[in-house]
Design a protein around this motif. Structure first.
Motif: not given
Length: 131
Positions: A28, A31-32, A64, A66, A110, A112, A124-126
């Protein structure tokens, strides 16, 4: 024969879940960062709980959460975060701000979700700005 108390016996399921969660947080974070966010803190804890990642997205502070799963047998990773958890994350974000010298223009929460099935590609879904 000497017996070891059950509380001292390593729990292989718990150890697996910790490794899986740590891997998900690393994925995560990567990705971010790729999206241009800057990591300010990881696994910040206080007496009220923990924030997985604290990031800056331009002038916005991002709190965030996760969630990582190895399968969707018990639902998608993000299904584990309900409105109550999102509100708790907002309160934790306020605590983080009080303990740091940071003055963002805005704060958002957020999520993730990381689905990491063994031997298969990671998904990965954000979701930015929940609740």
């Amino acid at each position: 024969m000497t017996r070891t108390p059950a509380s001292l016996v390593p729990d292989p399921v718990a150890a697996h879940n910790r490794r899986l969660g740590r891997r998900g947080e690393l994925l995560a974070e990567r990705h971010l960062r790729h999206l241009g966010m800057v990591v300010l803190d990881r696994n910040w804890r206080c007496d009220a709980g923990e924030i997985d990642l604290v990031l800056r997205d331009g002038p916005v502070l991002v709190i965030c959460e996760v969630k990582t799963r190895s399968s969707s047998d018990y639902g998608a990773p993000l299904e584990a975060v309900d409105q109550r958890k999102a509100e708790r994350l907002r309160r934790l974000g306020a605590r983080w701000l009080r303990s740091h010298t940071c003055h963002p223009e805005d704060v958002r929460v957020d999520l993730v979700g990381v689905l990491a099935p063994p031997g298969r590609p990671v998904q990965i879904e954000h979701v930015a700005g929940v609740g």
